[in-house]
Design an enzyme around this catalytic site. Structure first.
Site, PDB file in Angstrom:
ATOM      1  N   GLN A 220      37.860  47.916  31.990  1.00  0.00           N
ATOM      2  CA  GLN A 220      38.795  48.506  31.044  1.00  0.00           C
ATOM      3  C   GLN A 220      38.554  47.964  29.632  1.00  0.00           C
ATOM      4  OE1 GLN A 220      39.889  47.661  34.319  1.00  0.00           O
ATOM      5  NE2 GLN A 220      39.613  49.863  34.596  1.00  0.00           N
TER       6      GLN A 220
ATOM      7  N   SER B  57      37.377  42.852  41.670  1.00  0.00           N
ATOM      8  CA  SER B  57      36.691  43.021  40.379  1.00  0.00           C
ATOM      9  C   SER B  57      35.681  41.909  40.101  1.00  0.00           C
ATOM     10  CB  SER B  57      37.709  43.193  39.254  1.00  0.00           C
ATOM     11  OG  SER B  57      38.534  42.094  39.098  1.00  0.00           O
TER      12      SER B  57
ATOM     13  N   LYS C 181      37.312  47.105  43.444  1.00  0.00           N
ATOM     14  CA  LYS C 181      37.591  47.540  42.062  1.00  0.00           C
ATOM     15  C   LYS C 181      36.300  47.445  41.260  1.00  0.00           C
ATOM     16  CE  LYS C 181      40.370  46.868  37.920  1.00  0.00           C
ATOM     17  NZ  LYS C 181      39.236  46.782  36.985  1.00  0.00           N
TER      18      LYS C 181
END
Length: 492
Positions: free
Chosen positions: A351, A322, A347
Protein backbone atom coordinates in the site's frame (compact mmCIF):
# COMPACT_ATOMS: atom_id res chain seq x y z
CA UNK A 1 -23.70 21.28 -15.66
CA UNK A 2 -24.21 24.68 -14.00
CA UNK A 3 -21.35 27.02 -13.01
CA UNK A 4 -21.47 26.03 -9.35
CA UNK A 5 -21.12 22.37 -10.22
CA UNK A 6 -18.21 23.06 -12.56
CA UNK A 7 -16.41 24.95 -9.85
CA UNK A 8 -16.98 22.15 -7.38
CA UNK A 9 -15.62 19.49 -9.73
CA UNK A 10 -12.65 21.66 -10.65
CA UNK A 11 -11.98 22.35 -7.00
CA UNK A 12 -12.00 18.65 -6.14
CA UNK A 13 -9.60 17.69 -8.91
CA UNK A 14 -7.22 20.62 -8.42
CA UNK A 15 -7.15 20.01 -4.66
CA UNK A 16 -6.28 16.37 -5.21
CA UNK A 17 -3.57 17.17 -7.75
CA UNK A 18 -1.99 19.99 -5.75
CA UNK A 19 -2.23 17.96 -2.57
CA UNK A 20 -0.46 15.06 -4.23
CA UNK A 21 2.33 17.28 -5.61
CA UNK A 22 2.74 19.27 -2.40
CA UNK A 23 2.96 16.16 -0.25
CA UNK A 24 5.08 14.00 -2.51
CA UNK A 25 7.83 13.91 0.10
CA UNK A 26 5.34 12.23 2.42
CA UNK A 27 4.48 9.32 0.12
CA UNK A 28 4.99 6.06 1.96
CA UNK A 29 5.05 2.41 1.10
CA UNK A 30 4.18 -0.46 3.40
CA UNK A 31 2.93 -4.01 3.28
CA UNK A 32 0.30 -3.84 5.99
CA UNK A 33 -1.07 -1.33 8.47
CA UNK A 34 2.11 0.59 9.31
CA UNK A 35 3.47 3.41 7.18
CA UNK A 36 7.00 3.54 5.82
CA UNK A 37 9.46 6.20 4.73
CA UNK A 38 11.08 3.83 2.23
CA UNK A 39 11.04 4.47 -1.52
CA UNK A 40 10.64 1.55 -3.89
CA UNK A 41 8.95 3.27 -6.81
CA UNK A 42 10.02 5.68 -9.55
CA UNK A 43 12.28 8.69 -9.29
CA UNK A 44 11.03 12.15 -8.35
CA UNK A 45 11.06 13.14 -12.00
CA UNK A 46 8.99 10.16 -13.06
CA UNK A 47 6.40 10.88 -10.40
CA UNK A 48 6.13 14.56 -11.36
CA UNK A 49 5.63 13.53 -14.99
CA UNK A 50 2.92 11.15 -13.85
CA UNK A 51 1.21 13.91 -11.85
CA UNK A 52 1.41 16.27 -14.84
CA UNK A 53 -0.28 13.63 -16.98
CA UNK A 54 -3.01 13.33 -14.36
CA UNK A 55 -3.63 17.08 -14.46
CA UNK A 56 -4.10 16.92 -18.24
CA UNK A 57 -7.02 14.55 -17.74
CA UNK A 58 -8.87 16.81 -15.28
CA UNK A 59 -11.15 18.34 -17.91
CA UNK A 60 -11.92 14.92 -19.34
CA UNK A 61 -12.81 13.53 -15.93
CA UNK A 62 -14.95 16.51 -14.98
CA UNK A 63 -17.73 15.18 -17.16
CA UNK A 64 -17.52 11.78 -15.54
CA UNK A 65 -17.86 13.38 -12.11
CA UNK A 66 -21.09 15.18 -12.94
CA UNK A 67 -23.20 12.43 -11.36
CA UNK A 68 -21.27 12.75 -8.09
CA UNK A 69 -21.75 16.52 -8.12
CA UNK A 70 -25.47 16.11 -8.90
CA UNK A 71 -25.82 13.82 -5.88
CA UNK A 72 -23.96 16.34 -3.72
CA UNK A 73 -26.28 19.16 -4.83
CA UNK A 74 -29.45 17.09 -4.42
CA UNK A 75 -28.51 16.20 -0.84
CA UNK A 76 -27.49 19.75 0.06
CA UNK A 77 -30.63 21.31 -1.41
CA UNK A 78 -33.23 18.71 -0.45
CA UNK A 79 -32.22 16.73 2.65
CA UNK A 80 -34.47 17.43 5.64
CA UNK A 81 -31.52 18.28 7.90
CA UNK A 82 -28.45 20.41 7.37
CA UNK A 83 -25.41 18.43 6.25
CA UNK A 84 -21.81 19.67 6.35
CA UNK A 85 -19.96 19.73 3.04
CA UNK A 86 -16.96 18.01 4.67
CA UNK A 87 -19.14 15.14 5.85
CA UNK A 88 -20.51 14.52 2.36
CA UNK A 89 -17.11 14.77 0.67
CA UNK A 90 -15.47 12.38 3.12
CA UNK A 91 -18.41 9.99 2.69
CA UNK A 92 -17.89 10.08 -1.08
CA UNK A 93 -14.19 9.32 -0.68
CA UNK A 94 -14.93 6.41 1.66
CA UNK A 95 -17.54 5.10 -0.75
CA UNK A 96 -15.13 5.14 -3.69
CA UNK A 97 -12.53 3.23 -1.72
CA UNK A 98 -15.08 0.72 -0.43
CA UNK A 99 -16.18 0.06 -4.01
CA UNK A 100 -12.69 -1.33 -4.68
CA UNK A 101 -13.54 -4.26 -2.36
CA UNK A 102 -9.96 -4.11 -1.12
CA UNK A 103 -9.67 -4.23 2.69
CA UNK A 104 -6.26 -2.55 2.52
CA UNK A 105 -7.37 0.57 0.62
CA UNK A 106 -8.94 2.97 3.11
CA UNK A 107 -9.50 6.63 3.93
CA UNK A 108 -8.34 8.03 7.27
CA UNK A 109 -9.43 11.41 8.54
CA UNK A 110 -7.03 13.56 10.55
CA UNK A 111 -8.00 12.13 13.95
CA UNK A 112 -7.72 8.55 12.71
CA UNK A 113 -4.39 9.32 11.05
CA UNK A 114 -2.97 10.76 14.27
CA UNK A 115 -3.93 7.58 16.13
CA UNK A 116 -2.65 5.45 13.26
CA UNK A 117 0.78 7.12 13.44
CA UNK A 118 1.18 5.97 17.02
CA UNK A 119 1.83 2.49 15.66
CA UNK A 120 5.30 3.54 14.49
CA UNK A 121 6.20 5.29 17.76
CA UNK A 122 7.67 3.67 20.85
CA UNK A 123 4.38 2.28 22.16
CA UNK A 124 0.63 2.66 22.11
CA UNK A 125 -2.21 1.59 24.36
CA UNK A 126 -4.83 -1.01 23.55
CA UNK A 127 -5.25 -4.78 23.37
CA UNK A 128 -2.25 -5.44 21.11
CA UNK A 129 -3.57 -7.17 18.01
CA UNK A 130 -3.05 -6.55 14.32
CA UNK A 131 -6.41 -6.57 12.57
CA UNK A 132 -7.62 -6.51 8.99
CA UNK A 133 -10.97 -6.28 7.23
CA UNK A 134 -11.70 -9.68 5.68
CA UNK A 135 -14.94 -10.17 3.76
CA UNK A 136 -16.48 -7.32 5.72
CA UNK A 137 -15.42 -8.69 9.11
CA UNK A 138 -12.90 -7.14 11.51
CA UNK A 139 -10.46 -10.03 11.68
CA UNK A 140 -7.40 -10.60 13.83
CA UNK A 141 -4.26 -11.25 11.79
CA UNK A 142 -2.13 -11.91 14.86
CA UNK A 143 -1.91 -10.86 18.52
CA UNK A 144 1.26 -8.97 19.48
CA UNK A 145 3.74 -10.78 21.70
CA UNK A 146 3.11 -10.28 25.45
CA UNK A 147 -0.01 -8.18 24.76
CA UNK A 148 -3.44 -8.47 26.44
CA UNK A 149 -4.72 -10.06 23.22
CA UNK A 150 -2.10 -12.81 23.39
CA UNK A 151 -2.63 -13.36 27.11
CA UNK A 152 -6.39 -13.69 26.55
CA UNK A 153 -5.84 -16.36 23.91
CA UNK A 154 -7.04 -14.45 20.85
CA UNK A 155 -5.95 -16.15 17.64
CA UNK A 156 -5.42 -15.40 13.94
CA UNK A 157 -8.71 -15.34 12.00
CA UNK A 158 -10.82 -14.55 15.08
CA UNK A 159 -13.59 -12.18 13.96
CA UNK A 160 -14.56 -9.30 16.26
CA UNK A 161 -18.33 -8.87 16.17
CA UNK A 162 -18.91 -6.32 18.91
CA UNK A 163 -17.04 -4.10 21.36
CA UNK A 164 -18.61 -3.62 24.79
CA UNK A 165 -21.91 -4.82 23.37
CA UNK A 166 -21.87 -2.47 20.39
CA UNK A 167 -21.76 -4.13 16.98
CA UNK A 168 -18.90 -3.16 14.65
CA UNK A 169 -20.94 -4.13 11.60
CA UNK A 170 -20.89 -1.34 9.03
CA UNK A 171 -17.81 0.34 10.50
CA UNK A 172 -14.64 0.66 8.46
CA UNK A 173 -11.49 -0.90 9.85
CA UNK A 174 -10.13 2.19 11.56
CA UNK A 175 -13.47 3.11 13.12
CA UNK A 176 -13.57 -0.38 14.63
CA UNK A 177 -9.95 -0.13 15.79
CA UNK A 178 -10.68 3.15 17.56
CA UNK A 179 -13.45 1.42 19.52
CA UNK A 180 -11.17 -1.47 20.49
CA UNK A 181 -8.24 0.66 21.57
CA UNK A 182 -8.27 2.66 24.81
CA UNK A 183 -6.34 3.81 27.83
CA UNK A 184 -4.09 1.50 29.80
CA UNK A 185 -6.00 -0.15 32.64
CA UNK A 186 -9.42 0.20 31.04
CA UNK A 187 -11.41 -2.92 30.26
CA UNK A 188 -13.08 -3.98 27.05
CA UNK A 189 -15.32 -6.93 26.22
CA UNK A 190 -15.10 -8.38 22.73
CA UNK A 191 -17.59 -10.76 21.15
CA UNK A 192 -15.60 -13.16 19.00
CA UNK A 193 -16.59 -15.54 16.23
CA UNK A 194 -13.92 -18.22 15.86
CA UNK A 195 -13.88 -20.37 12.71
CA UNK A 196 -14.89 -23.93 13.52
CA UNK A 197 -16.56 -22.98 16.83
CA UNK A 198 -20.37 -22.91 16.97
CA UNK A 199 -20.78 -20.63 19.99
CA UNK A 200 -19.74 -16.99 20.06
CA UNK A 201 -16.94 -16.27 22.52
CA UNK A 202 -16.97 -13.38 24.97
CA UNK A 203 -13.48 -12.23 25.90
CA UNK A 204 -12.76 -9.57 28.52
CA UNK A 205 -9.40 -7.81 28.26
CA UNK A 206 -7.62 -5.12 30.25
CA UNK A 207 -5.94 -2.68 27.91
CA UNK A 208 -2.25 -2.00 28.42
CA UNK A 209 0.71 -0.15 26.95
CA UNK A 210 1.91 -2.15 23.99
CA UNK A 211 5.69 -1.96 23.60
CA UNK A 212 6.94 -2.19 20.05
CA UNK A 213 10.11 -4.14 20.73
CA UNK A 214 10.25 -6.42 17.73
CA UNK A 215 13.47 -8.48 17.90
CA UNK A 216 14.28 -11.23 20.38
CA UNK A 217 17.24 -13.61 20.20
CA UNK A 218 18.34 -16.81 21.92
CA UNK A 219 20.56 -19.84 21.36
CA UNK A 220 20.08 -23.58 21.69
CA UNK A 221 22.75 -26.25 21.74
CA UNK A 222 21.70 -29.49 20.06
CA UNK A 223 23.90 -32.46 19.13
CA UNK A 224 27.02 -30.40 19.69
CA UNK A 225 25.82 -27.59 17.40
CA UNK A 226 24.96 -24.06 18.47
CA UNK A 227 21.72 -22.83 16.87
CA UNK A 228 20.82 -19.14 16.90
CA UNK A 229 17.16 -18.13 17.14
CA UNK A 230 15.84 -14.70 16.19
CA UNK A 231 12.16 -13.98 16.69
CA UNK A 232 10.63 -11.06 14.81
CA UNK A 233 7.24 -9.94 16.11
CA UNK A 234 6.73 -7.25 13.44
CA UNK A 235 8.72 -5.15 10.96
CA UNK A 236 8.94 -1.59 12.29
CA UNK A 237 11.37 1.29 11.75
CA UNK A 238 14.08 -0.14 14.01
CA UNK A 239 13.58 -3.84 13.30
CA UNK A 240 16.28 -4.17 10.63
CA UNK A 241 18.99 -2.42 12.67
CA UNK A 242 18.04 -4.38 15.81
CA UNK A 243 18.07 -7.60 13.79
CA UNK A 244 21.57 -6.89 12.49
CA UNK A 245 22.86 -6.27 16.03
CA UNK A 246 21.40 -9.54 17.31
CA UNK A 247 22.65 -11.42 14.25
CA UNK A 248 26.19 -10.11 14.75
CA UNK A 249 26.09 -11.16 18.40
CA UNK A 250 24.99 -14.67 17.40
CA UNK A 251 27.63 -14.90 14.68
CA UNK A 252 30.28 -13.80 17.16
CA UNK A 253 29.29 -16.90 19.13
CA UNK A 254 30.02 -18.95 15.99
CA UNK A 255 26.53 -20.36 15.42
CA UNK A 256 26.09 -23.44 13.24
CA UNK A 257 22.61 -22.51 12.03
CA UNK A 258 19.89 -19.89 12.38
CA UNK A 259 16.13 -20.06 12.97
CA UNK A 260 14.19 -16.93 11.97
CA UNK A 261 10.83 -17.09 13.73
CA UNK A 262 8.08 -14.95 12.17
CA UNK A 263 5.12 -16.89 13.58
CA UNK A 264 2.32 -14.54 14.53
CA UNK A 265 4.16 -11.66 12.85
CA UNK A 266 1.55 -9.59 10.96
CA UNK A 267 4.12 -7.74 8.84
CA UNK A 268 5.05 -4.08 8.78
CA UNK A 269 7.39 -1.88 6.79
CA UNK A 270 8.56 -3.18 3.44
CA UNK A 271 12.01 -1.48 3.63
CA UNK A 272 12.55 -3.21 6.97
CA UNK A 273 12.24 -6.73 5.59
CA UNK A 274 14.21 -5.68 2.50
CA UNK A 275 17.12 -4.51 4.65
CA UNK A 276 17.11 -7.80 6.54
CA UNK A 277 17.07 -9.88 3.36
CA UNK A 278 20.06 -7.94 2.05
CA UNK A 279 22.10 -9.69 4.75
CA UNK A 280 21.39 -13.11 3.22
CA UNK A 281 20.49 -13.10 -0.47
CA UNK A 282 23.54 -12.54 -2.71
CA UNK A 283 23.53 -9.97 -5.49
CA UNK A 284 23.09 -12.46 -8.34
CA UNK A 285 19.55 -13.36 -7.18
CA UNK A 286 16.60 -11.00 -6.57
CA UNK A 287 15.25 -11.05 -3.04
CA UNK A 288 11.85 -9.69 -4.18
CA UNK A 289 9.96 -8.48 -7.23
CA UNK A 290 7.49 -5.56 -7.25
CA UNK A 291 4.71 -5.31 -9.83
CA UNK A 292 3.30 -1.83 -10.51
CA UNK A 293 -0.25 -1.00 -11.70
CA UNK A 294 0.79 -1.30 -15.36
CA UNK A 295 2.03 -4.85 -14.81
CA UNK A 296 5.70 -3.91 -15.01
CA UNK A 297 7.83 -6.06 -12.71
CA UNK A 298 11.01 -4.76 -11.10
CA UNK A 299 13.51 -7.06 -9.42
CA UNK A 300 15.49 -5.93 -6.37
CA UNK A 301 18.98 -7.11 -5.47
CA UNK A 302 21.41 -6.85 -2.58
CA UNK A 303 25.11 -6.02 -2.95
CA UNK A 304 26.58 -8.93 -0.98
CA UNK A 305 28.77 -11.46 -2.76
CA UNK A 306 27.72 -14.74 -1.16
CA UNK A 307 25.23 -16.23 1.30
CA UNK A 308 26.01 -17.09 4.91
CA UNK A 309 28.15 -20.11 5.67
CA UNK A 310 25.45 -21.63 7.87
CA UNK A 311 21.94 -22.94 7.03
CA UNK A 312 18.74 -21.04 7.87
CA UNK A 313 15.18 -22.17 8.58
CA UNK A 314 12.17 -19.84 8.73
CA UNK A 315 9.23 -20.57 11.04
CA UNK A 316 5.74 -19.48 9.91
CA UNK A 317 2.11 -20.05 10.83
CA UNK A 318 -1.32 -18.70 9.91
CA UNK A 319 -0.55 -15.45 11.74
CA UNK A 320 2.50 -14.72 9.55
CA UNK A 321 1.51 -12.06 7.02
CA UNK A 322 2.91 -9.71 4.35
CA UNK A 323 6.52 -8.84 5.30
CA UNK A 324 6.80 -12.14 7.19
CA UNK A 325 5.75 -13.99 4.07
CA UNK A 326 8.28 -12.03 2.03
CA UNK A 327 10.98 -13.17 4.47
CA UNK A 328 10.05 -16.84 4.27
CA UNK A 329 9.39 -16.98 0.52
CA UNK A 330 12.54 -15.07 -0.38
CA UNK A 331 14.89 -17.21 1.69
CA UNK A 332 13.24 -20.34 0.32
CA UNK A 333 13.23 -19.46 -3.39
CA UNK A 334 16.51 -17.55 -3.50
CA UNK A 335 18.55 -19.87 -1.26
CA UNK A 336 16.49 -23.06 -0.96
CA UNK A 337 16.22 -22.67 2.82
CA UNK A 338 13.44 -24.68 4.45
CA UNK A 339 10.24 -23.23 5.85
CA UNK A 340 8.78 -25.05 8.87
CA UNK A 341 5.28 -24.67 10.24
CA UNK A 342 1.85 -24.05 8.72
CA UNK A 343 0.56 -22.12 5.69
CA UNK A 344 0.73 -18.36 6.25
CA UNK A 345 -1.96 -15.65 6.04
CA UNK A 346 -1.65 -14.66 2.36
CA UNK A 347 -1.15 -10.91 1.87
CA UNK A 348 0.77 -10.09 -1.29
CA UNK A 349 0.03 -6.40 -1.85
CA UNK A 350 1.83 -3.17 -1.01
CA UNK A 351 0.00 0.00 0.00
CA UNK A 352 0.93 3.64 -0.53
CA UNK A 353 -0.25 6.48 1.68
CA UNK A 354 -1.02 9.82 0.08
CA UNK A 355 -1.71 12.89 2.20
CA UNK A 356 -4.80 14.86 1.22
CA UNK A 357 -3.23 18.09 2.49
CA UNK A 358 -5.55 18.58 5.49
CA UNK A 359 -4.17 15.89 7.76
CA UNK A 360 -6.31 13.15 6.23
CA UNK A 361 -4.81 10.34 4.18
CA UNK A 362 -5.75 7.77 1.58
CA UNK A 363 -4.02 4.42 1.93
CA UNK A 364 -4.35 2.63 -1.38
CA UNK A 365 -3.06 -0.64 -2.77
CA UNK A 366 -0.46 0.39 -5.31
CA UNK A 367 1.78 -2.63 -5.92
CA UNK A 368 1.95 -6.37 -5.70
CA UNK A 369 5.01 -7.99 -4.24
CA UNK A 370 6.18 -11.23 -5.82
CA UNK A 371 8.64 -13.88 -4.73
CA UNK A 372 12.13 -14.00 -6.29
CA UNK A 373 10.75 -16.35 -8.96
CA UNK A 374 7.79 -14.04 -9.65
CA UNK A 375 5.07 -15.93 -7.77
CA UNK A 376 2.18 -14.25 -5.96
CA UNK A 377 1.04 -15.55 -2.57
CA UNK A 378 -1.91 -13.15 -2.21
CA UNK A 379 -4.94 -14.88 -0.66
CA UNK A 380 -3.02 -18.14 -0.91
CA UNK A 381 -0.21 -17.87 1.61
CA UNK A 382 3.26 -19.36 1.77
CA UNK A 383 3.28 -23.12 2.19
CA UNK A 384 5.95 -24.64 4.44
CA UNK A 385 8.45 -27.01 2.89
CA UNK A 386 8.18 -29.00 6.13
CA UNK A 387 4.67 -28.98 7.58
CA UNK A 388 4.60 -29.20 11.35
CA UNK A 389 1.66 -28.55 13.65
CA UNK A 390 1.79 -27.67 17.31
CA UNK A 391 0.35 -29.94 20.05
CA UNK A 392 -3.44 -30.21 20.01
CA UNK A 393 -3.87 -28.03 23.10
CA UNK A 394 -2.43 -25.06 21.17
CA UNK A 395 -5.61 -25.11 19.06
CA UNK A 396 -8.17 -25.35 21.87
CA UNK A 397 -10.84 -22.68 22.42
CA UNK A 398 -12.09 -20.96 25.58
CA UNK A 399 -14.72 -23.01 27.39
CA UNK A 400 -17.62 -20.78 28.37
CA UNK A 401 -20.19 -22.65 30.41
CA UNK A 402 -23.60 -21.61 31.70
CA UNK A 403 -24.31 -24.94 33.38
CA UNK A 404 -21.48 -27.17 34.73
CA UNK A 405 -20.16 -29.91 32.47
CA UNK A 406 -20.58 -33.20 34.31
CA UNK A 407 -20.17 -36.97 34.14
CA UNK A 408 -21.94 -38.82 31.30
CA UNK A 409 -22.41 -35.72 29.16
CA UNK A 410 -21.12 -35.39 25.61
CA UNK A 411 -20.25 -32.00 24.15
CA UNK A 412 -17.68 -30.15 22.02
CA UNK A 413 -16.80 -28.10 25.08
CA UNK A 414 -15.95 -31.30 26.94
CA UNK A 415 -13.64 -32.27 24.08
CA UNK A 416 -11.85 -28.94 24.53
CA UNK A 417 -11.56 -29.57 28.28
CA UNK A 418 -10.14 -33.04 27.70
CA UNK A 419 -7.50 -31.77 25.27
CA UNK A 420 -6.50 -29.03 27.72
CA UNK A 421 -6.26 -31.49 30.60
CA UNK A 422 -4.14 -33.84 28.52
CA UNK A 423 -1.87 -30.93 27.52
CA UNK A 424 -1.39 -30.05 31.18
CA UNK A 425 -0.33 -33.60 32.05
CA UNK A 426 -3.61 -34.95 33.38
CA UNK A 427 -5.19 -38.13 31.97
CA UNK A 428 -8.80 -37.62 30.83
CA UNK A 429 -8.87 -41.08 29.23
CA UNK A 430 -10.27 -39.81 25.94
CA UNK A 431 -10.56 -36.63 23.87
CA UNK A 432 -13.78 -37.25 21.94
CA UNK A 433 -16.08 -35.09 24.08
CA UNK A 434 -17.61 -37.83 26.25
CA UNK A 435 -17.31 -37.04 29.98
CA UNK A 436 -16.30 -40.43 31.44
CA UNK A 437 -15.00 -41.42 34.88
CA UNK A 438 -11.39 -40.83 33.90
CA UNK A 439 -12.24 -37.32 32.74
CA UNK A 440 -13.98 -36.72 36.06
CA UNK A 441 -10.89 -37.89 37.94
CA UNK A 442 -8.66 -35.65 35.81
CA UNK A 443 -10.91 -32.64 36.55
CA UNK A 444 -10.77 -33.42 40.28
CA UNK A 445 -6.96 -33.63 40.17
CA UNK A 446 -6.74 -30.33 38.35
CA UNK A 447 -9.12 -28.64 40.79
CA UNK A 448 -7.12 -29.92 43.73
CA UNK A 449 -3.81 -28.71 42.27
CA UNK A 450 -5.33 -25.28 41.56
CA UNK A 451 -6.92 -25.09 45.04
CA UNK A 452 -10.41 -24.99 43.58
CA UNK A 453 -13.54 -26.57 44.99
CA UNK A 454 -13.09 -30.26 44.12
CA UNK A 455 -16.34 -31.37 42.48
CA UNK A 456 -15.25 -33.25 39.36
CA UNK A 457 -17.51 -30.91 37.40
CA UNK A 458 -16.34 -28.15 35.06
CA UNK A 459 -18.06 -25.04 36.33
CA UNK A 460 -17.38 -21.45 35.23
CA UNK A 461 -14.44 -20.96 37.61
CA UNK A 462 -12.79 -24.26 36.70
CA UNK A 463 -13.15 -23.48 32.98
CA UNK A 464 -11.64 -20.01 33.51
CA UNK A 465 -8.61 -21.32 35.43
CA UNK A 466 -8.15 -24.15 32.94
CA UNK A 467 -8.08 -21.67 30.07
CA UNK A 468 -5.68 -19.33 31.88
CA UNK A 469 -3.33 -22.20 32.72
CA UNK A 470 -3.22 -23.54 29.18
CA UNK A 471 -2.61 -20.07 27.71
CA UNK A 472 0.27 -19.53 30.13
CA UNK A 473 1.81 -22.82 29.04
CA UNK A 474 1.48 -21.82 25.38
CA UNK A 475 3.02 -18.38 26.06
CA UNK A 476 5.98 -20.09 27.74
CA UNK A 477 6.60 -21.89 24.43
CA UNK A 478 6.39 -25.31 26.03
CA UNK A 479 6.15 -28.30 23.70
CA UNK A 480 7.11 -26.11 20.73
CA UNK A 481 7.11 -28.84 18.09
CA UNK A 482 7.66 -26.37 15.27
CA UNK A 483 10.82 -24.91 16.81
CA UNK A 484 12.06 -28.40 17.63
CA UNK A 485 11.51 -29.45 14.01
CA UNK A 486 13.39 -26.37 12.78
CA UNK A 487 16.35 -27.09 15.03
CA UNK A 488 16.28 -30.75 14.07
CA UNK A 489 16.34 -29.74 10.39
CA UNK A 490 19.43 -27.57 10.95
CA UNK A 491 21.32 -30.20 12.89
CA UNK A 492 20.76 -33.08 10.48
Amino acid sequence: MNIRKRYLVLFLFVAIALGAIGTYVGLSFFVDGTSSNGNIASSDRDLLVELADQQETIEENMGKMSKVVDAFSIIKENYVEEVEDKHLIEGAIQGMLQSLEDPYSVYMDQETMDQFNEQIESSFEGIGAEVSMTEGNVTIVAPIKDSPAEKAGLKPNDQILSVDGESVEGLDLYEAVNKIRGEKGSQVVLEIRRPGVDDMLEVELTRDAIPLETVYSDTREEDGKLIGIIELTSFSENTASDFEKELKDLEDQDIDGLVIDVRGNPGGLLPSVEDILKNFVPKDTPYIQIEDPSGKKTRYFSDIESPKDYPIVTLINEGSASASEIMAASLNEALDYDIVGETSFGKGTVQQTVSMGDGSTIKITRFRWLTPEGNSIHEVGVEPTIEQKMPDYYYTNPVQVEEPLTYNQSDDKIENVQIMLEGLGYEPGRTDGYFNEETQAAVEAFQQDQELNVTGEVDEKTAEVLQTTIIEKIRNNEDDHQLEKAIDTLTQ
